[in-house]
Design an enzyme around this catalytic site. Structure first.
Site: not given
Length: 235
Positions: A163, A166
């Protein structure tokens, strides 16, 4: 005869010096892992200070350790919150930085400063307990709830390695771990490794940040958010 007397005198000085050094190491504040652990178990008011970098800290650290980076330039400011008679247990990777930090703490007037001889490397060699970072796998809902117990705020980050938002968020969390470790516990949970927990908590997008206080959810955010916004909810 004169040479023998000189040799005897030199040997006497050497033996005396060795004895003095041994006494200093055993009666002073440089402690073996077992001695260090004994103080942790017996001194309930003791503060454990890990003076390594946040990156080193997250790879493994002593339970309940506070991460105050010796090389960050604000060491003196961060330790100022502790009373001068609070037992302070200091360690680093192998002993270099902790020796400097210990000397600094004494110069600031702290009276109970203990240093782990050989750092966390010697601790590991003794097979003593260690928290392997704040990255957790295979967590049940009951275990997750246990992590929320305590006086500190708990900041939970649900993420995945693939991600991109992230990855962008992680440096903010590392900084918060370092700067606010006295009042905030940061926990990162990989949803790929904890899918059942993610489902139980209705985590259907990442990154997701949650702030808990006394096990109660106080704030949640889906997606990337700036560090300043996170800190607003940690006050």
């Amino acid at each position: 005869m004169k040479k023998h007397l000189i040799l005897f005198f030199i040997l006497t000085i050497g033996i005396t010096s060795c004895k003095k050094e041994t006494q200093n190491s055993t009666s002073g504040s440089l402690l073996s892992p077992s001695e260090f652990n004994t103080i942790i178990e017996n001194e309930k008011e003791a503060v454990i200070i890990d003076v390594r970098t946040p990156e080193e800290f997250t790879k493994g650290h002593l339970e309940k350790a506070q991460n105050i980076n010796w090389n960050n330039g604000d060491f003196e400011q961060k330790v100022s919150v502790y009373n001068k008679d609070t037992p302070l247990l200091v360690y680093c990777m192998s002993g270099g930085r902790s020796a400097s930090a210990t000397e600094k703490l004494r110069s600031l007037g702290y009276t109970k400063v203990y240093e782990l001889d050989g750092g966390i490397l010697s601790w590991r060699n003794e097979g003593l307990a260690e928290i392997k970072g704040n990255h957790i796998q295979g967590l049940s809902l009951a275990q997750f709830q246990e992590l929320l117990v305590g006086d500190k705020l708990v900041l939970v980050d649900f993420y995945a390695d693939w991600c991109v938002p992230c990855q962008k968020l992680k440096p903010h969390l590392d900084a918060i771990t370092n700067e606010m470790s006295d009042k905030v516990t940061v926990i990162r949970i990989n949803t790929d490794d904890n899918q059942e927990l993610a489902d139980a908590l209705n985590i259907d997008g990442i990154p997701v940040l949650q702030v808990y206080k006394f096990k109660q959810l106080k704030w949640t955010n889906v997606g990337y958010v700036e560090k300043a916004e996170i800190i607003k909810h940690l006050q």
